[in-house]
Scaffold this motif. Structure first.
Motif, mmCIF file in Angstrom:
data_model
loop_
_atom_site.group_PDB
_atom_site.id
_atom_site.type_symbol
_atom_site.label_atom_id
_atom_site.label_comp_id
_atom_site.label_asym_id
_atom_site.label_seq_id
_atom_site.Cartn_x
_atom_site.Cartn_y
_atom_site.Cartn_z
ATOM 1 N N UNK A 10 24.043 58.719 -43.257
ATOM 2 C CA UNK A 10 25.160 59.731 -43.420
ATOM 3 C C UNK A 10 26.210 59.123 -43.298
ATOM 4 N N UNK A 11 26.502 57.766 -43.034
ATOM 5 C CA UNK A 11 27.863 57.057 -43.073
ATOM 6 C C UNK A 11 27.899 56.707 -44.533
ATOM 7 N N UNK A 12 29.331 56.811 -44.778
ATOM 8 C CA UNK A 12 29.600 56.577 -46.513
ATOM 9 C C UNK A 12 29.209 55.193 -46.795
ATOM 10 N N UNK A 13 29.563 53.845 -46.005
ATOM 11 C CA UNK A 13 29.321 52.659 -46.287
ATOM 12 C C UNK A 13 27.782 52.679 -46.455
ATOM 13 N N UNK A 14 27.039 52.960 -45.576
ATOM 14 C CA UNK A 14 25.498 53.128 -45.655
ATOM 15 C C UNK A 14 25.024 53.605 -47.108
ATOM 16 N N UNK A 15 25.824 54.826 -47.400
ATOM 17 C CA UNK A 15 25.201 55.598 -48.545
ATOM 18 C C UNK A 15 25.565 54.647 -49.600
ATOM 19 N N UNK A 16 26.746 53.818 -49.640
ATOM 20 C CA UNK A 16 27.437 53.282 -51.022
ATOM 21 C C UNK A 16 26.291 51.951 -51.016
ATOM 22 N N UNK A 17 25.907 51.275 -49.676
ATOM 23 C CA UNK A 17 25.007 50.218 -49.930
ATOM 24 C C UNK A 17 23.639 50.729 -50.297
ATOM 25 N N UNK A 18 23.019 51.533 -49.934
ATOM 26 C CA UNK A 18 21.926 52.089 -50.407
ATOM 27 C C UNK A 18 21.851 52.386 -51.878
ATOM 28 N N UNK A 19 22.932 52.971 -52.510
ATOM 29 C CA UNK A 19 22.919 53.420 -53.763
ATOM 30 C C UNK A 19 23.175 52.218 -54.624
ATOM 31 N N UNK A 20 23.692 51.360 -54.277
ATOM 32 C CA UNK A 20 23.880 50.015 -54.927
ATOM 33 C C UNK A 20 22.368 48.761 -54.902
ATOM 34 N N UNK A 21 22.022 49.173 -53.668
ATOM 35 C CA UNK A 21 20.516 48.693 -53.697
ATOM 36 C C UNK A 21 19.601 49.308 -54.535
ATOM 37 N N UNK A 22 19.667 50.724 -54.597
ATOM 38 C CA UNK A 22 18.593 51.410 -55.210
ATOM 39 C C UNK A 22 18.832 51.213 -56.805
ATOM 40 N N UNK A 23 20.125 50.878 -57.144
ATOM 41 C CA UNK A 23 20.333 50.612 -58.803
ATOM 42 C C UNK A 23 20.495 49.258 -58.985
ATOM 43 N N UNK A 24 19.961 48.579 -57.909
ATOM 44 C CA UNK A 24 19.480 46.763 -58.202
ATOM 45 C C UNK A 24 21.043 46.209 -58.484
ATOM 46 N N UNK A 25 22.013 46.666 -58.077
ATOM 47 C CA UNK A 25 23.414 46.109 -58.157
ATOM 48 C C UNK A 25 23.620 45.098 -57.203
ATOM 49 N N UNK A 26 23.826 43.726 -57.578
ATOM 50 C CA UNK A 26 24.161 42.943 -56.576
ATOM 51 C C UNK A 26 25.713 42.939 -56.090
ATOM 52 N N UNK A 27 25.615 42.574 -54.630
ATOM 53 C CA UNK A 27 27.150 42.877 -53.967
ATOM 54 C C UNK A 27 27.297 41.729 -52.809
ATOM 55 N N UNK A 28 28.439 41.518 -52.579
ATOM 56 C CA UNK A 28 28.673 40.801 -51.228
ATOM 57 C C UNK A 28 29.114 41.888 -50.133
ATOM 58 N N UNK A 29 28.728 41.728 -48.959
ATOM 59 C CA UNK A 29 28.807 42.427 -47.967
ATOM 60 C C UNK A 29 29.974 41.781 -46.976
ATOM 61 N N UNK A 30 31.012 42.413 -46.899
ATOM 62 C CA UNK A 30 31.977 41.820 -45.833
ATOM 63 C C UNK A 30 32.149 42.838 -44.621
ATOM 64 N N UNK A 31 31.037 43.524 -44.601
ATOM 65 C CA UNK A 31 31.063 44.369 -43.152
ATOM 66 C C UNK A 31 31.586 45.732 -43.444
ATOM 67 N N UNK A 32 32.961 45.909 -43.906
ATOM 68 C CA UNK A 32 33.531 47.272 -44.050
ATOM 69 C C UNK A 32 34.087 47.174 -45.576
ATOM 70 N N UNK A 33 33.663 46.387 -46.269
ATOM 71 C CA UNK A 33 33.981 46.303 -47.628
ATOM 72 C C UNK A 33 32.689 45.455 -48.423
ATOM 73 N N UNK A 34 32.477 46.426 -49.449
ATOM 74 C CA UNK A 34 31.248 45.901 -50.496
ATOM 75 C C UNK A 34 32.059 45.264 -51.642
ATOM 76 N N UNK A 35 31.779 44.063 -52.112
ATOM 77 C CA UNK A 35 32.349 43.438 -53.350
ATOM 78 C C UNK A 35 31.492 42.983 -54.351
ATOM 79 N N UNK A 36 31.657 43.339 -55.541
ATOM 80 C CA UNK A 36 30.984 42.864 -56.575
ATOM 81 C C UNK A 36 31.768 42.405 -57.991
ATOM 82 N N UNK A 37 31.336 41.731 -58.895
ATOM 83 C CA UNK A 37 31.774 41.438 -60.327
ATOM 84 C C UNK A 37 30.831 42.126 -61.213
ATOM 85 N N UNK A 38 31.714 42.958 -62.071
ATOM 86 C CA UNK A 38 30.745 43.804 -62.950
ATOM 87 C C UNK A 38 30.955 43.454 -64.361
ATOM 88 N N UNK A 39 30.074 42.943 -65.331
ATOM 89 C CA UNK A 39 30.515 42.843 -66.728
ATOM 90 C C UNK A 39 30.303 44.273 -67.387
#
Length: 159
Positions: A10-39
């Motif tokens: 139920x934590x927003x950042x965990x929901x974001x992580x799970x959604x990105x993982x489920x969509x197979x979107x690669x990201x870098x995790x800096x703890x309180x910030x998720x970063x990615x490059x998208x074409x």
């Protein structure tokens, strides 16, 4: 009253992580910030996601172009016109560096962030950035005036 901590899902950042993982979107995790490059279709962008319970979940898209000092007034007018009736997404221009960003948010106060809500917000932000990019660069290059470019952008977005 239950004082147990919120479960991780139920934590927003965990929901974001799970959604990105489920969509197979690669990201870098800096703890309180998720970063990615998208074409996207027209442009490659940097995306930053964050979220706090009882506050906001946000997405910031950084565009790979910068407004030159002589074009900052025209770019600022263009972005201001796009922001006029925007909901949940706002264009930003750093007048010192010329950096251009599109940010979007949803509150996590009135209800928890869901994966579906985050995915819809991410899709809307990325679609807006991608669709707007050719018009933005036309303003930056002086090929379109800000008012005309904003009208064309809104028509392309279906707003």
């Amino acid at each position: 009253m239950n004082n147990d901590p919120l479960p991780p899902a139920s934590l927003p950042l965990e929901v974001i992580r799970q959604t990105l993982d489920d969509a197979d979107i690669r990201y870098q995790d800096a703890g309180d910030l998720l970063m990615m490059v998208m074409a996207l279709r027209h442009v490659e962008v940097q995306v930053f996601c964050s979220g706090e319970p009882d506050d906001l979940a946000s997405i910031i898209v950084r565009l790979p172009v910068r407004a030159t000092p002589d074009r900052i007034p025209a770019v600022a007018e263009f972005l201001h016109r796009l922001n006029w009736n925007a909901r949940r997404k706002f264009w930003e221009l750093d007048a010192d560096s010329g950096e251009i960003r599109l940010s979007g948010y949803t509150d996590t106060i009135s209800g928890p962030l869901t994966g579906d809500l985050f995915q819809r917000l991410l899709d809307a932000i990325l679609t807006t950035a991608d669709t707007s990019f050719p018009y933005l660069t036309s303003v930056m290059n002086g090929r379109m005036n800000p008012a005309f470019a904003a009208d064309q952008t809104e028509a392309a977005l279906g707003s």
